[in-house]
Design an enzyme around this catalytic site. Structure first.
Site, PDB file in Angstrom:
ATOM      1  CD  GLU A 204      -2.861  -1.244   2.491  1.00 12.90           C
ATOM      2  OE1 GLU A 204      -4.212  -1.289   2.036  1.00 12.90           O
ATOM      3  OE2 GLU A 204      -2.559  -1.106   3.459  1.00 12.90           O
TER       4      GLU A 204
ATOM      5  CB  CYS B  71       1.487   7.175   8.186  1.00 12.90           C
ATOM      6  SG  CYS B  71       2.112   7.651   6.335  1.00 12.90           S
TER       7      CYS B  71
HETATM    8  N1  SAH Z   1       8.773   0.955  10.884  1.00 10.25           N
HETATM    9  C1  SAH Z   1       9.137   2.374  10.586  1.00 10.25           C
HETATM   10  C2  SAH Z   1       8.132   2.898   9.475  1.00 10.25           C
HETATM   11  C3  SAH Z   1       6.619   3.127   9.796  1.00 10.25           C
HETATM   12  S1  SAH Z   1       6.322   4.672   9.661  1.00 10.25           S
HETATM   13  C4  SAH Z   1       8.815   3.076  11.981  1.00 10.25           C
HETATM   14  O1  SAH Z   1       8.316   2.433  13.063  1.00 10.25           O
HETATM   15  O2  SAH Z   1       9.122   4.415  12.101  1.00 10.25           O
HETATM   16  C5  SAH Z   1       4.586   4.421  10.425  1.00 10.25           C
HETATM   17  C6  SAH Z   1       4.557   5.246  11.901  1.00 10.25           C
HETATM   18  O3  SAH Z   1       3.124   4.752  12.331  1.00 10.25           O
HETATM   19  C7  SAH Z   1       5.392   4.784  13.065  1.00 10.25           C
HETATM   20  O4  SAH Z   1       5.463   5.892  13.605  1.00 10.25           O
HETATM   21  C8  SAH Z   1       4.454   4.049  13.813  1.00 10.25           C
HETATM   22  O5  SAH Z   1       4.814   3.816  15.088  1.00 10.25           O
HETATM   23  C9  SAH Z   1       3.157   4.895  13.636  1.00 10.25           C
HETATM   24  N2  SAH Z   1       1.808   3.877  13.788  1.00 10.25           N
HETATM   25  C10 SAH Z   1       1.560   2.573  13.764  1.00 10.25           C
HETATM   26  N3  SAH Z   1       0.366   2.317  13.994  1.00 10.25           N
HETATM   27  C11 SAH Z   1      -0.220   3.679  14.372  1.00 10.25           C
HETATM   28  C12 SAH Z   1      -1.671   4.116  14.752  1.00 10.25           C
HETATM   29  N4  SAH Z   1      -2.790   2.821  14.993  1.00 10.25           N
HETATM   30  N5  SAH Z   1      -1.819   5.371  14.971  1.00 10.25           N
HETATM   31  C13 SAH Z   1      -0.878   6.115  14.533  1.00 10.25           C
HETATM   32  N6  SAH Z   1       0.552   5.812  14.430  1.00 10.25           N
HETATM   33  C14 SAH Z   1       0.750   4.575  14.052  1.00 10.25           C
END
Ligand code: SAH
Length: 340
Positions: free
Chosen positions: A88, A329
């Site tokens: 996605e 995201c």
């Molecule tokens: N693996 C990397 C890239 C993914 S970025 C990382 O962890 O940074 C995606 C972002 O969205 C990350 O900061 C993750 O912690 C956050 N995220 C994941 N699930 C989420 C949710 N349900 N609500 C808000 N942010 C979320």
């Protein structure tokens, strides 16, 4: 081989190893990224034997679009890769331009308890051309101008370091997509050795760290990767990045009700980040289908925000993107796989 997986340097090496003038790589780059030729035979200023060899050696295939869902501020695209896996990509329409949230892996091994993508388990790394392809589909097929790229889709970019750095090289190349280097942001869950390697490159790209907790005890619970790479190392590596690259690092902090949003934790976070050249981005948690967490209340976020401010930390609260259509995201998931 897919031509969109080649950096300019790789293409120069290709020509060299075929005893050709490496300057031909620039002609090819310009033709495919600027003039958007869809057949190698349309490239001007190269001889027929060279064009024939190019078209024998390379394809220009892009991922296939399976479905898209659109709202006023975001649009989510589901792509099929040549081996049948799906990924996605999200387009975010900001007032300052369009940003694209790119996936870097099929699935993810980080297993963060709050994250939908982590439920997929990593299947494989994305190839360079599969990351470039997500962008090209939007710019070339759908004719959407893109000014910002964030590596915040499915996957951990630093678990696919080589391919991710090649991807960035291609999209920021002047003869390529020419995205401004500072408009490309890598987000990591904190893979310390790769953060250090990234800092060493003295690049102009932006770095975001998904912190989400100010101490190891809590972070271990939320993000299992913290057991391998604890907070002290992450902060050290982030500091190295700010010094080498002369840039602020961003710490993402999702606000989960009753979990990581207390005033005490705000004070602890401020103490942890004291003196570091950074921003903190507070992100209200997006509810997902398979987790039971709730976003923090607005008032709780405001209190947390004020405490960080009082301590002199640069802090912002992020507007949520595409929550109504499940496209935020970090909320990219296996919708499609679940529905078949
Ligand atoms: N693996 C990397 C890239 C993914 S970025 C990382 O962890 O940074 C995606 C972002 O969205 C990350 O900061 C993750 O912690 C956050 N995220 C994941 N699930 C989420 C949710 N349900 N609500 C808000 N942010 C979320």
């Amino acid at each position: 081989m897919n031509i969109y997986g080649k950096t300019l340097k790789m293409l120069e090496d290709y020509f060299k190893s075929n005893s050709e003038n490496p300057a031909k790589a620039k002609i090819v780059f310009k033709a495919i990224y600027k003039e958007k030729v869809s057949s190698f035979f349309d490239i001007k200023n190269l001889s027929l034997p060279v064009l024939t060899k190019l078209s024998n050696d390379f394809t220009q295939e892009l991922p296939g679009l399976i479905k898209m869902s659109e709202s006023d501020e975001a649009c989510k695209y589901l792509f099929r890769l040549t081996d049948g896996h799906t990924i996605e990509t999200v387009l975010m329409k900001h007032d300052y331009g369009n940003g694209v949230c790119v996936s870097t892996q099929v699935g993810c091994n980080m297993n963060c308890v709050f994250c939908e993508s982590g439920k997929l388990k990593k299947v494989r790394n994305l190839e360079v051309h599969e990351m470039v392809g997500q962008l090209l589909y939007l710019t070339d097929i759908l004719h959407i101008p893109v000014s910002h790229v964030v590596l915040m889709g499915i996957g951990e970019p630093f678990d696919n370091y080589e391919n991710v750095t090649s991807f960035i090289e291609i999209i920021t190349e002047q003869l390529g997509l020419a995205i401004a280097a500072r408009h490309v942001t890598i987000s990591t869950s904190g893979i310390t050795p790769k953060m250090l390697a990234y800092a060493k490159r003295q690049n102009l790209n932006s770095l975001a760290v998904s912190l989400h907790a100010p101490n190891d005890e809590l972070r271990n619970q939320l993000m299992p990767i913290n057991k391998k790479y604890p907070i002290t190392g992450i902060i050290d590596a982030a500091k190295r990045y700010t010094e080498n690259c002369n840039k602020k690092v961003t710490f993402a902090y999702i606000m989960i009700k009753g979990m990581n949003d207390s005033p005490e934790l705000a004070h602890e976070l401020a103490a942890l980040l004291r003196g570091l050249n950074c921003y903190v981005n507070l992100i209200p948690y997006n509810k997902t289908r398979s987790t039971n967490y709730e976003p923090s209340d607005k008032e709780q976020i405001a209190i947390f925000f004020d405490i960080l401010k009082q301590h002199g930390i640069n802090v912002t609260v992020r507007r949520k993107f595409g929550t109504d259509m499940d496209a935020a995201c970090g909320q990219l998931s296996s919708d499609y796989e679940n529905s078949i």
